[in-house]
Design a protein around this motif. Structure first.
Motif, PDB file in Angstrom:
ATOM      1  N   TYR A 146       0.821  -1.208   0.000  1.00  0.00           N
ATOM      2  CA  TYR A 146       0.000   0.000   0.000  1.00  0.00           C
ATOM      3  C   TYR A 146       0.858   1.263   0.000  1.00  0.00           C
ATOM      4  CZ  TYR A 146      -4.456  -2.398   0.406  1.00  0.00           C
ATOM      5  OH  TYR A 146      -5.566  -3.143   0.145  1.00  0.00           O
ATOM      6  N   ARG A 147       2.042   1.180   0.572  1.00  0.00           N
ATOM      7  CA  ARG A 147       2.956   2.330   0.513  1.00  0.00           C
ATOM      8  C   ARG A 147       3.398   2.561  -0.932  1.00  0.00           C
ATOM      9  NH1 ARG A 147       4.654   6.707   0.517  1.00  0.00           N
ATOM     10  NH2 ARG A 147       6.578   7.468   1.485  1.00  0.00           N
ATOM     11  N   LEU A 148       3.646   1.482  -1.673  1.00  0.00           N
ATOM     12  CA  LEU A 148       4.010   1.609  -3.078  1.00  0.00           C
ATOM     13  C   LEU A 148       2.862   2.195  -3.894  1.00  0.00           C
ATOM     14  CD1 LEU A 148       5.847  -1.817  -3.547  1.00  0.00           C
ATOM     15  CD2 LEU A 148       6.925   0.435  -3.515  1.00  0.00           C
ATOM     16  N   VAL A 149       1.631   1.787  -3.569  1.00  0.00           N
ATOM     17  CA  VAL A 149       0.454   2.352  -4.240  1.00  0.00           C
ATOM     18  C   VAL A 149       0.391   3.848  -3.995  1.00  0.00           C
ATOM     19  CG1 VAL A 149      -2.071   2.406  -4.255  1.00  0.00           C
ATOM     20  CG2 VAL A 149      -0.874   0.208  -4.201  1.00  0.00           C
ATOM     21  N   GLU A 150       0.620   4.258  -2.737  1.00  0.00           N
ATOM     22  CA  GLU A 150       0.600   5.672  -2.380  1.00  0.00           C
ATOM     23  C   GLU A 150       1.658   6.450  -3.148  1.00  0.00           C
ATOM     24  OE1 GLU A 150       0.210   7.977   1.827  1.00  0.00           O
ATOM     25  OE2 GLU A 150       2.013   6.758   1.592  1.00  0.00           O
ATOM     26  N   MET A 151       2.790   5.802  -3.423  1.00  0.00           N
ATOM     27  CA  MET A 151       3.877   6.447  -4.157  1.00  0.00           C
ATOM     28  C   MET A 151       3.646   6.468  -5.665  1.00  0.00           C
ATOM     29  SD  MET A 151       7.035   4.734  -2.043  1.00  0.00           S
ATOM     30  CE  MET A 151       8.313   5.399  -3.112  1.00  0.00           C
ATOM     31  N   GLY A 152       2.571   5.833  -6.127  1.00  0.00           N
ATOM     32  CA  GLY A 152       2.248   5.824  -7.550  1.00  0.00           C
ATOM     33  C   GLY A 152       3.042   4.823  -8.360  1.00  0.00           C
ATOM     34  N   LYS A 153       3.557   3.770  -7.721  1.00  0.00           N
ATOM     35  CA  LYS A 153       4.334   2.767  -8.432  1.00  0.00           C
ATOM     36  C   LYS A 153       3.418   1.726  -9.081  1.00  0.00           C
ATOM     37  CE  LYS A 153       8.076   4.723  -6.900  1.00  0.00           C
ATOM     38  NZ  LYS A 153       8.893   5.574  -7.800  1.00  0.00           N
ATOM     39  N   ARG A 154       3.893   1.169 -10.160  1.00  0.00           N
ATOM     40  CA  ARG A 154       3.182   0.084 -10.827  1.00  0.00           C
ATOM     41  C   ARG A 154       3.519  -1.224 -10.109  1.00  0.00           C
ATOM     42  NH1 ARG A 154       4.435  -3.234 -15.379  1.00  0.00           N
ATOM     43  NH2 ARG A 154       2.535  -3.875 -16.510  1.00  0.00           N
ATOM     44  N   LEU A 155       2.511  -2.057  -9.842  1.00  0.00           N
ATOM     45  CA  LEU A 155       2.712  -3.295  -9.081  1.00  0.00           C
ATOM     46  C   LEU A 155       2.425  -4.501  -9.968  1.00  0.00           C
ATOM     47  CD1 LEU A 155       0.984  -2.439  -5.673  1.00  0.00           C
ATOM     48  CD2 LEU A 155       3.361  -2.100  -6.350  1.00  0.00           C
ATOM     49  N   VAL A 156       3.385  -5.423  -9.993  1.00  0.00           N
ATOM     50  CA  VAL A 156       3.224  -6.649 -10.764  1.00  0.00           C
ATOM     51  C   VAL A 156       3.456  -7.840  -9.842  1.00  0.00           C
ATOM     52  CG1 VAL A 156       4.038  -8.021 -12.722  1.00  0.00           C
ATOM     53  CG2 VAL A 156       4.005  -5.522 -12.873  1.00  0.00           C
TER      54      VAL A 156
END
Length: 423
Positions: free
Chosen positions: A338-348
């Motif tokens: 969720y921290r990565l989502v907040e940072m706007g990163k693409r998740l695979v």
């Protein structure tokens, strides 16, 4: 609703960490941090600046310029000396300093002035202006403007006291108090009402910081001391004082401080967010306190943060034993996601999961919509085959990390490392 632009300075102090946690997600606050040295404060505050030390001739000019640049309205000072320095200057900068009355900050910064103000009260320790006045040994010697137990020396006789005096700058000589020690977190509102008095124990102290603490009953004697301090000093916002019991168990005052204490996290855990109360008080709102008596203990520890110099767009994440462990979602890993989502990163999500990955996600209560792409490898192909740089890769299995590192040259992390990343 406009947010109150709030500065924490210095933002690398332990009290600053508590303020960052207390206000970081508040809808009422836009939080900023400033520091005079490069420390972990820059990891806790997204909006961060370096400023000179208050002893620097350029400090006032640089600090005022930073305040104007950010449009700061409210300042939390996290060190007593900084608070005393800023107190007479805040008005000319058109900002409000939390608990920043110049007289109160000056008195509370010096134990000699604090003891003089309250001299004669039954809860004041005996203190001596020189060794010739000492009537009972041992005595405690400490710096007039010290904090956190630094420089405190127990002297059992005149010879030991003379040796300690030679080492101390502006020493104060006090009676020795052998009993239990308490910190009492308080809050005074804009009407000068004492709206919170929260005693807590100091059971394990490291570097002057309480690491283990229990709530302590606020009996009439403690409430009385708090009210006396509140009556004689102009206070507004969070403040605290420390008590220690004498040989017969009577509470005696050690010191008073106009700032938020580092251990006030105990109050927040019980539902009393003193930092947020200061913001609400700034807005002239009437405050009510709802403390939960079922909070029984707070333990603290050192927290580590890692930083690496690499910019990436996508995070590739393993599934089994990474995002899920022992038949359930891994809370630390999901926080990281969720921290990565907040940072706007693409998740695979990249997995060799033996079953239906979508059914397992559902069973683990992990939404498949978290991921921009789900790659289910079925034929033994390497995970590096689906990775596009710039990226990072997280996987619990060392051979997988080694393969990706060799073929893609990107940062790879085991599950244990994610708690260090992107706090």
């Amino acid at each position: 609703m406009s947010r109150i632009r709030t500065l924490v300075f210095p933002c690398g102090a332990e009290a600053a960490s508590e303020i960052a946690q207390a206000l970081g997600r508040s809808v009422h606050v836009e939080l900023y941090g400033a520091s005079s040295r490069d420390d972990h404060g820059r990891h806790q505050f997204k909006r961060y600046a370096m400023v000179p030390n208050i002893a620097d001739a350029e400090f006032d000019r640089c600090f005022a310029e930073q305040l104007e640049l950010w449009g700061i309205e409210l300042i939390f000072a996290t060190h007593d000396t900084v608070l005393e320095y800023l107190a007479p200057r805040a008005a000319q900068w058109n900002v409000r300093l939390v608990n920043g009355d110049p007289r109160s900050t000056r008195i509370t910064r010096r134990k000699s002035e604090t003891y003089s103000l309250f001299e004669g009260e039954p809860w004041m320790p005996r203190w001596y202006r020189d060794l010739s006045a000492v009537e009972r040994w041992p005595v405690l010697l400490k710096p007039d403007r010290g904090q956190g137990g630094q420089g405190v020396t127990l002297a059992h006789n005149r010879a030991e006291a003379k040796a300690a005096l030679a080492r101390l700058d502006e020493p104060v000589i006090c009676e020795y108090l052998p009993g239990e020690e308490l910190t009492v977190d308080c809050f005074t509102d804009w009407r000068r009402r004492l709206v919170h008095v929260g005693p807590r124990t100091r059971e394990r102290v490291v570097g002057g910081i309480t690491m283990r603490s229990h709530p302590h009953p606020c009996r009439d004697d403690i409430q009385h001391i708090a009210q006396c301090i509140n009556d004689r000093l102009l206070l507004r916002g969070p403040w605290f004082f420390q008590l220690k019991a004498d040989t017969v168990g009577t509470w005696k005052l050690l010191e008073v401080s106009c700032r938020l204490s580092t251990g006030s996290v105990l109050q927040r855990a019980a539902g009393v967010n003193l930092s947020l109360m200061a913001v609400q008080d700034h807005l002239l709102r009437d405050l009510q306190v709802l403390a939960d008596p079922r909070l029984v203990l707070v333990e603290r520890r050192i927290v580590s943060i890692a930083e690496f110099a690499y910019s990436f767009d996508t995070a590739y994440l393993d599934f089994d034993d990474t995002l899920i462990c022992n038949g359930a979602a891994n809370p630390q890993a999901m926080r990281f996601v969720y921290r990565l989502v907040e940072m706007g990163k693409r998740l695979v999500l990249v997995t060799r999961h033996a079953g239906d990955v979508f059914e397992t996600l559902k069973a683990m209560r992990i939404s498949e919509s978290l991921f921009d792409e789900i790659v289910h490898l079925r034929n033994g192909e390497p995970k590096s085959s689906c990775i596009r740089k710039p990226a990072i890769f997280v996987d619990n299995h060392f051979p997988e990390r080694l393969e990706v590192s060799r073929h893609c040259g990107i940062p790879v992390f085991d599950v244990d490392a994610i708690e260090l990343l992107f706090p």
